[in-house]
Design a protein around this motif. Structure first.
Motif, PDB file in Angstrom:
ATOM      1  N   SER A   1      -8.558   8.487  -9.194  1.00 24.83           N
ATOM      2  CA  SER A   1      -8.495   7.608  -8.030  1.00 24.83           C
ATOM      3  C   SER A   1      -7.422   6.564  -8.281  1.00 24.83           C
ATOM      4  N   THR A   2      -6.349   6.654  -7.527  1.00 20.81           N
ATOM      5  CA  THR A   2      -5.264   5.677  -7.631  1.00 20.81           C
ATOM      6  C   THR A   2      -5.135   4.951  -6.297  1.00 20.81           C
ATOM      7  N   ILE A   3      -4.564   3.751  -6.345  1.00 21.93           N
ATOM      8  CA  ILE A   3      -4.409   2.935  -5.159  1.00 21.93           C
ATOM      9  C   ILE A   3      -2.952   2.486  -5.094  1.00 21.93           C
ATOM     10  N   ALA A   4      -2.426   2.326  -3.883  1.00 21.41           N
ATOM     11  CA  ALA A   4      -1.037   1.898  -3.737  1.00 21.41           C
ATOM     12  C   ALA A   4      -0.895   0.969  -2.536  1.00 21.41           C
ATOM     13  N   HIS A   5       0.203   0.230  -2.545  1.00 28.79           N
ATOM     14  CA  HIS A   5       0.603  -0.552  -1.366  1.00 28.79           C
ATOM     15  C   HIS A   5       2.114  -0.474  -1.258  1.00 28.79           C
ATOM     16  N   PRO A   6       2.655  -0.474  -0.038  1.00 26.52           N
ATOM     17  CA  PRO A   6       4.084  -0.278   0.155  1.00 26.52           C
ATOM     18  C   PRO A   6       4.936  -1.544   0.105  1.00 26.52           C
ATOM     19  N   GLY A   7       4.343  -2.693  -0.204  1.00 27.33           N
ATOM     20  CA  GLY A   7       5.114  -3.930  -0.134  1.00 27.33           C
ATOM     21  C   GLY A   7       5.401  -4.266   1.323  1.00 27.33           C
ATOM     22  N   TYR A   8       6.511  -4.935   1.562  1.00 33.25           N
ATOM     23  CA  TYR A   8       6.884  -5.239   2.941  1.00 33.25           C
ATOM     24  C   TYR A   8       7.898  -4.190   3.383  1.00 33.25           C
ATOM     25  N   THR A   9       7.382  -3.168   4.026  1.00 33.80           N
ATOM     26  CA  THR A   9       8.188  -2.052   4.483  1.00 33.80           C
ATOM     27  C   THR A   9       8.326  -2.132   5.989  1.00 33.80           C
ATOM     28  N   LYS A  10       9.567  -2.115   6.448  1.00 32.95           N
ATOM     29  CA  LYS A  10       9.832  -2.194   7.884  1.00 32.95           C
ATOM     30  C   LYS A  10       9.534  -0.842   8.524  1.00 32.95           C
ATOM     31  N   THR A  11       8.473  -0.816   9.317  1.00 26.08           N
ATOM     32  CA  THR A  11       8.086   0.380  10.067  1.00 26.08           C
ATOM     33  C   THR A  11       7.772  -0.060  11.496  1.00 26.08           C
ATOM     34  N   ASN A  12       7.286   0.845  12.297  1.00 26.57           N
ATOM     35  CA  ASN A  12       6.951   0.467  13.665  1.00 26.57           C
ATOM     36  C   ASN A  12       5.674  -0.375  13.734  1.00 26.57           C
TER      37      ASN A  12
ATOM     38  N   PRO B   1      12.340 -10.594   2.561  1.00 20.67           N
ATOM     39  CA  PRO B   1      12.847  -9.393   1.898  1.00 20.67           C
ATOM     40  C   PRO B   1      12.000  -8.192   2.310  1.00 20.67           C
ATOM     41  N   SER B   2      12.662  -7.098   2.634  1.00 20.82           N
ATOM     42  CA  SER B   2      11.933  -5.918   3.086  1.00 20.82           C
ATOM     43  C   SER B   2      12.624  -4.656   2.597  1.00 20.82           C
ATOM     44  N   MET B   3      11.926  -3.537   2.775  1.00 17.03           N
ATOM     45  CA  MET B   3      12.464  -2.229   2.407  1.00 17.03           C
ATOM     46  C   MET B   3      12.343  -1.306   3.610  1.00 17.03           C
ATOM     47  N   ASP B   4      13.119  -0.223   3.582  1.00 17.82           N
ATOM     48  CA  ASP B   4      12.951   0.772   4.643  1.00 17.82           C
ATOM     49  C   ASP B   4      11.780   1.687   4.290  1.00 17.82           C
ATOM     50  N   ALA B   5      11.410   2.549   5.218  1.00 14.55           N
ATOM     51  CA  ALA B   5      10.227   3.399   5.050  1.00 14.55           C
ATOM     52  C   ALA B   5      10.355   4.342   3.850  1.00 14.55           C
ATOM     53  N   VAL B   6      11.550   4.834   3.580  1.00 13.00           N
ATOM     54  CA  VAL B   6      11.740   5.743   2.437  1.00 13.00           C
ATOM     55  C   VAL B   6      11.437   5.004   1.131  1.00 13.00           C
ATOM     56  N   GLN B   7      11.980   3.792   0.969  1.00 11.91           N
ATOM     57  CA  GLN B   7      11.694   3.009  -0.234  1.00 11.91           C
ATOM     58  C   GLN B   7      10.215   2.638  -0.303  1.00 11.91           C
ATOM     59  N   GLY B   8       9.655   2.270   0.831  1.00 17.68           N
ATOM     60  CA  GLY B   8       8.261   1.854   0.873  1.00 17.68           C
ATOM     61  C   GLY B   8       7.289   2.966   0.522  1.00 17.68           C
TER      62      GLY B   8
END
Length: 164
Positions: A55-66, A93-100
């Motif tokens: 069981s792993t958990i993740a978060h994408p940071g601040y990723t610019k999505t819709n 500061p943000s990242m695109d969806a691919v980075q996120g």
């Protein structure tokens, strides 16, 4: 799948369904903290019972999505709409969806991924950066918090882990 919103969140056990005083941001944060806690609890139970389950958990940071643009309309409140507009100004500061997607992919596919580990962007703010194992948020710590959230979910849904 958690979110950076879980960092400042708490679980409102007195009104978990937000029936008394709804706040879209607080409800979202609570849901993402609950996701983190559920993943941590499942990791602990899996280890205790000797299951071959990771069981792993993740978060994408601040990723610019819709979510930033469509979310305001879906959530509807004037305050939420204003916050979404501020976020769209690109002052944070943000990242695109691919980075996120990096932390989620690392948690799901990296052979070195560890049971109960939390993955996100590695930076001082946790908003951007390369995917890495990151510390669990302080909001998710507590000796019985994860088990309490799991128990609430099990009671609400009528579904729990097998007692094997």
């Amino acid at each position: 799948m958690s979110s950076i919103a879980a960092q400042a969140a708490s679980i409102n056990f007195a009104d978990v369904e937000w029936e008394k005083k709804y706040s879209s941001w607080r409800a979202y944060g609570q849901s993402k903290l609950a996701d983190l806690l559920m993943g941590l609890h499942l990791a602990r139970v899996s280890q205790e019972r000797g299951w071959r389950l990771l069981s792993t958990i993740a978060h994408p940071g601040y990723t610019k999505t819709n979510l930033q643009s469509a979310g305001a309309a879906a959530l509807g409140s004037g305050r939420t709409t204003m916050m979404m507009r501020i976020m769209d100004l690109d002052v944070l500061p943000s990242m695109d969806a691919v980075q996120g997607a990096g932390p989620e992919l690392m948690a799901a596919t990296d052979p070195a991924a560890r049971n109960g580990a939390f993955y996100g962007p590695k930076s001082r703010t946790g908003m951007t950066g390369e995917a890495a194992e990151v510390p669990v948020y302080r909001s998710a710590k507590g000796p019985t918090l994860a088990a309490s959230v799991w128990a609430l979910a099990a009671a609400t849904t009528g579904v729990d882990l097998p007692r094997v």
